[in-house]
Motif scaffolding. Structure first.
Motif, PDB file in Angstrom:
ATOM      1  N   THR A  93       0.817  -1.215   0.000  1.00 45.24           N
ATOM      2  CA  THR A  93       0.000   0.000   0.000  1.00 45.24           C
ATOM      3  C   THR A  93       0.850   1.265   0.000  1.00 45.24           C
ATOM      4  O   THR A  93       0.311   2.365  -0.130  1.00 45.24           O
ATOM      5  CB  THR A  93      -0.941   0.029   1.223  1.00 45.24           C
ATOM      6  N   TYR A 160      -6.177  -3.064   6.161  1.00 45.50           N
ATOM      7  CA  TYR A 160      -7.138  -1.944   6.130  1.00 45.50           C
ATOM      8  C   TYR A 160      -7.019  -1.111   7.404  1.00 45.50           C
ATOM      9  O   TYR A 160      -6.990   0.124   7.352  1.00 45.50           O
ATOM     10  CB  TYR A 160      -8.569  -2.459   5.972  1.00 45.50           C
ATOM     11  N   ARG A 163      -3.687   0.936   7.122  1.00 48.87           N
ATOM     12  CA  ARG A 163      -3.607   1.964   6.079  1.00 48.87           C
ATOM     13  C   ARG A 163      -4.621   3.075   6.285  1.00 48.87           C
ATOM     14  O   ARG A 163      -4.295   4.260   6.161  1.00 48.87           O
ATOM     15  CB  ARG A 163      -3.799   1.310   4.709  1.00 48.87           C
ATOM     16  N   TYR A 164      -5.852   2.727   6.576  1.00 51.50           N
ATOM     17  CA  TYR A 164      -6.920   3.733   6.612  1.00 51.50           C
ATOM     18  C   TYR A 164      -7.269   4.220   8.013  1.00 51.50           C
ATOM     19  O   TYR A 164      -7.631   5.382   8.186  1.00 51.50           O
ATOM     20  CB  TYR A 164      -8.176   3.170   5.935  1.00 51.50           C
ATOM     21  N   ARG A 166      -5.038   3.806  10.606  1.00 54.08           N
ATOM     22  CA  ARG A 166      -3.737   4.121  11.192  1.00 54.08           C
ATOM     23  C   ARG A 166      -3.446   3.374  12.488  1.00 54.08           C
ATOM     24  O   ARG A 166      -2.715   3.870  13.350  1.00 54.08           O
ATOM     25  CB  ARG A 166      -3.590   5.635  11.421  1.00 54.08           C
ATOM     26  N   CYS A 186     -16.072  -1.656  11.985  1.00 53.85           N
ATOM     27  CA  CYS A 186     -15.665  -1.868  10.594  1.00 53.85           C
ATOM     28  C   CYS A 186     -16.367  -3.057   9.946  1.00 53.85           C
ATOM     29  O   CYS A 186     -16.538  -3.094   8.730  1.00 53.85           O
ATOM     30  CB  CYS A 186     -14.155  -2.079  10.514  1.00 53.85           C
ATOM     31  N   ASP A 191     -17.329  -0.795   2.414  1.00 52.08           N
ATOM     32  CA  ASP A 191     -15.994  -0.610   1.845  1.00 52.08           C
ATOM     33  C   ASP A 191     -14.959  -1.509   2.529  1.00 52.08           C
ATOM     34  O   ASP A 191     -14.063  -2.038   1.870  1.00 52.08           O
ATOM     35  CB  ASP A 191     -15.563   0.853   1.977  1.00 52.08           C
TER      36      ASP A 191
END
Length: 224
Positions: A93, A160, A163-164, A166, A186, A191
């Protein structure tokens, strides 16, 4: 005896390849730093170190007699390994950081990130090979496949989170409540589900290809 010797030789070659690749990554990063007077991509060193940990843990589990012979040590080792496994594939990523600076050509940054991503990816793949061998010595083939399949999709979910949202592996100890709440929330976001399914399937396909190539190489060596 020949099988054990062949396996040890394979592990030595594997470690040598990963060492050479890691040195190549560091060399590219040093060249970039001198050319651009920037240390921006130095965070890749930390990411690569985190990607190395699952590989290191898997080898420790394989060669430690205490871990191999104790069920609870094995389970604990697998959980720790799984906790750090997303770090190996997380480097993929880092392509998101491309084309942010004009100090060096984009193709060179592409080469830097690709080298780190490939090395981290191989750390993850080789650690999966090692864990697969370990669990197949103690569990049935079907249970082993379930464990590996689950690991890949949990890894995608972990990527996920990193990356998104943190989060990182250390948050299990330093920030467990917020991490748990985020994980639960989540699970109901489309998504996140799509990312986990898509990236997990991608890892599964790559692992299947790598496993097939490994078996072909082993068969060819046996024939010789």
């Amino acid at each position: 005896m020949k099988t054990i010797h062949f396996y040890l030789q394979t592990k030595k070659r594997e470690f040598l390849v990963l060492s050479v690749l890691s040195l190549f990554c560091l060399s590219l990063l040093i060249i970039r730093a001198k050319a651009s007077n920037s240390t921006f991509f130095f965070f890749l060193i930390w990411n690569l170190f985190l990607g190395f940990l699952p590989y290191c843990i898997s080898l420790m589990m394989l060669y430690s007699i205490r871990i191999r012979n104790n069920r609870w040590y094995r389970v604990f080792g697998l959980l720790v390994w799984l906790l750090f496994l997303p770090n190996s594939f997380y480097l993929l990523t880092d392509f998101f950081h491309l084309n942010k600076f004009n100090s060096v050509p984009v193709w060179f940054d592409l080469m830097v990130v690709s080298s780190f991503s490939l090395t981290g990816f191989l750390f993850g793949i080789f650690s999966l090979f090692t864990i697969e061998k370990l669990i197949r010595n103690h569990y049935s083939a079907s249970i082993s496949k379930i464990i590996l399949l689950t690991s890949l999709y949990l890894t995608a979910f972990g990527i996920y989170l990193g990356r998104y949202l943190r989060f990182n592996s250390w948050d299990v100890l330093s920030n467990p409540i917020e991490l748990l709440n985020s994980c639960i929330n989540c699970l109901f976001i489309r998504d996140v589900q799509n990312f986990t399914l898509g990236f997990g399937t991608f890892l599964l396909v790559i692992y299947f290809v790598a496993t097939s190539m490994k078996k072909m190489e082993t068969n060819n060596l046996k024939i010789k």
